[in-house]
Scaffold this motif. Sequence first.
Motif, short mmCIF file in Angstrom:
data_model
loop_
_atom_site.label_atom_id
_atom_site.label_comp_id
_atom_site.label_asym_id
_atom_site.label_seq_id
_atom_site.Cartn_x
_atom_site.Cartn_y
_atom_site.Cartn_z
N ARG A 94 9.75 -30.68 -10.85
CA ARG A 94 11.16 -30.97 -11.10
C ARG A 94 11.53 -30.74 -12.56
NH1 ARG A 94 11.53 -36.88 -8.98
NH2 ARG A 94 13.58 -36.78 -10.01
N CYS A 95 10.61 -31.09 -13.46
CA CYS A 95 10.85 -30.86 -14.89
C CYS A 95 10.94 -29.37 -15.17
CB CYS A 95 9.75 -31.51 -15.71
SG CYS A 95 10.01 -31.42 -17.50
N ASN A 96 10.03 -28.59 -14.59
CA ASN A 96 10.06 -27.14 -14.81
C ASN A 96 11.32 -26.51 -14.22
OD1 ASN A 96 7.75 -26.29 -16.34
ND2 ASN A 96 6.47 -26.94 -14.64
N HIS A 97 11.80 -27.05 -13.11
CA HIS A 97 13.06 -26.55 -12.55
C HIS A 97 14.22 -26.81 -13.50
CE1 HIS A 97 16.01 -25.46 -9.51
NE2 HIS A 97 16.67 -26.58 -9.79
N LEU A 98 14.23 -28.00 -14.10
CA LEU A 98 15.29 -28.34 -15.05
C LEU A 98 15.22 -27.45 -16.29
CD1 LEU A 98 17.62 -30.32 -15.60
CD2 LEU A 98 15.96 -31.86 -16.66
N ILE A 99 14.01 -27.18 -16.74
CA ILE A 99 13.82 -26.28 -17.88
C ILE A 99 14.44 -24.92 -17.57
CG2 ILE A 99 12.09 -24.99 -19.20
CD1 ILE A 99 10.25 -27.52 -18.79
N GLY A 100 14.18 -24.42 -16.37
CA GLY A 100 14.75 -23.14 -15.96
C GLY A 100 16.27 -23.16 -15.92
N GLU A 101 16.84 -24.28 -15.51
CA GLU A 101 18.31 -24.39 -15.48
C GLU A 101 18.91 -24.29 -16.88
OE1 GLU A 101 19.38 -27.99 -13.50
OE2 GLU A 101 19.18 -27.10 -11.50
N TYR A 139 16.96 -9.16 -25.76
CA TYR A 139 16.14 -9.97 -26.66
C TYR A 139 16.41 -11.46 -26.43
CZ TYR A 139 14.68 -12.40 -30.89
OH TYR A 139 14.12 -13.32 -31.76
N PHE A 140 17.67 -11.84 -26.38
CA PHE A 140 18.02 -13.26 -26.22
C PHE A 140 17.68 -13.77 -24.81
CE2 PHE A 140 20.85 -11.91 -29.73
CZ PHE A 140 20.42 -12.82 -30.68
N ILE A 141 17.82 -12.91 -23.82
CA ILE A 141 17.42 -13.28 -22.46
C ILE A 141 15.92 -13.50 -22.39
CG2 ILE A 141 17.22 -12.46 -20.08
CD1 ILE A 141 19.92 -11.01 -20.52
N ASN A 142 15.17 -12.56 -22.94
CA ASN A 142 13.71 -12.67 -22.90
C ASN A 142 13.22 -13.88 -23.68
OD1 ASN A 142 13.51 -10.34 -21.37
ND2 ASN A 142 13.21 -8.99 -23.14
N LEU A 143 13.90 -14.18 -24.78
CA LEU A 143 13.51 -15.34 -25.58
C LEU A 143 13.68 -16.62 -24.78
CD1 LEU A 143 12.63 -16.49 -28.32
CD2 LEU A 143 15.05 -16.57 -28.97
N ALA A 144 14.82 -16.76 -24.11
CA ALA A 144 15.06 -17.96 -23.30
C ALA A 144 14.04 -18.08 -22.18
CB ALA A 144 16.48 -17.93 -22.74
N GLU A 145 13.76 -16.98 -21.54
CA GLU A 145 12.81 -17.01 -20.42
C GLU A 145 11.39 -17.28 -20.88
OE1 GLU A 145 15.23 -14.00 -17.39
OE2 GLU A 145 13.55 -13.23 -18.59
N SER A 146 11.01 -16.71 -22.01
CA SER A 146 9.64 -16.90 -22.49
C SER A 146 9.42 -18.31 -23.02
CB SER A 146 9.30 -15.87 -23.57
OG SER A 146 10.11 -16.06 -24.73
N LEU A 147 10.41 -18.87 -23.72
CA LEU A 147 10.26 -20.22 -24.24
C LEU A 147 10.24 -21.26 -23.13
CD1 LEU A 147 12.55 -20.24 -27.41
CD2 LEU A 147 10.07 -20.25 -27.33
N SER A 148 10.94 -20.99 -22.03
CA SER A 148 10.96 -21.94 -20.94
C SER A 148 9.64 -21.96 -20.17
CB SER A 148 12.13 -21.64 -19.99
OG SER A 148 11.97 -20.38 -19.37
N GLY A 149 8.83 -20.93 -20.39
CA GLY A 149 7.53 -20.88 -19.69
C GLY A 149 6.36 -20.85 -20.63
N ARG A 150 6.57 -21.21 -21.91
CA ARG A 150 5.50 -21.11 -22.90
C ARG A 150 4.37 -22.12 -22.62
NH1 ARG A 150 6.37 -25.18 -27.04
NH2 ARG A 150 8.17 -26.42 -26.41
N ASP A 151 3.19 -21.82 -23.18
CA ASP A 151 2.05 -22.74 -23.00
C ASP A 151 1.59 -23.38 -24.31
OD1 ASP A 151 0.93 -20.55 -24.24
OD2 ASP A 151 -0.48 -20.06 -22.65
#
Length: 319
Positions: free
Chosen positions: A278-285, A306-318
Amino acid sequence: MIDKDKLAETVAEIVSGYKLPEQPAGLYRPVEYALDCGGKRLRPMLLLAVCQALGGNIEKARSAAMGIEMYHNFTLLHDDVMDRADMRRGRPTVHVKWNDVTAILSGDAMLTLAGSLMTEVPDAVLRPVLDMFNRTAMEVYEGQQYDMDFEQRSDVTVEEYMHMIRLKTSVLLAGACYIGALIAGADEADARAFYEYGVNLGLAFQLRDDWLDTYGNPEVFGKAIGGDIVNRKKTWLLISALRESRGELDGILAEDLENDELIRQVKSVYSSLRLSDRCNHLIGEYASKAISAIAGVKIAPADRAYFINLAESLSGRDK
């Protein structure tokens, strides 16, 4: 066009090229140490990227980029003292390597240096840049106070928590975006759009940080996992579990358990409530909201990517 690697190199060059006085060493060497810890340097990169995407000359934004990075690291020095954190980015924190007094004083110096760097922007945007910088700084302090207040409360709501992380984390990313837009000479609509991008990016970033503290790999994350649980820190995960576990989590937290056992039992509650997913789903939102915020801004397709990729990569970072 924004070149991600070149942008990172530019930020690294700006930070490494910033020269501090030699004396007194006790004041300035901890500052050098803090700046040399690396990290993502996300805030200066955002400032420069927004400036470039909106047609600005990033050479005119270098001092502001250094100022925003200096300010961010100042907050980390003081946060580590308040949180009694021993490690930062895989290295001992300044107050551990030196002492509390040094961390406080060197942090004070960093705050002053950050403000001074901000005054080096072009005269035409000096007033609005300083207004945004000072407003952002005060909001960060407000967020930190809320975070400390929450330590003494058992009734913190998710809504209160999201407001707190917006202040403590998001507004600095948003402010960096807005200052970059100002230096580029952008209109208010575009500057506000990028501000909202930064706000939502920051919310996704902080929620991911909370998730990583519980579920991340300590060797990758750079610090021990489970610290938020041990310290009963009010995160989205803990607040949600307290609200939904019908007293089960309250009972666990009231016991005198060894840290490893405490972490195991709390994570078991989280698992029963599917809080990780649920937390990861919220991050994606929030990452999606960040991307949508700049949908109406006219920038080159490659820069938008660039800005799209940044948002997507930060939301899935490790880390």
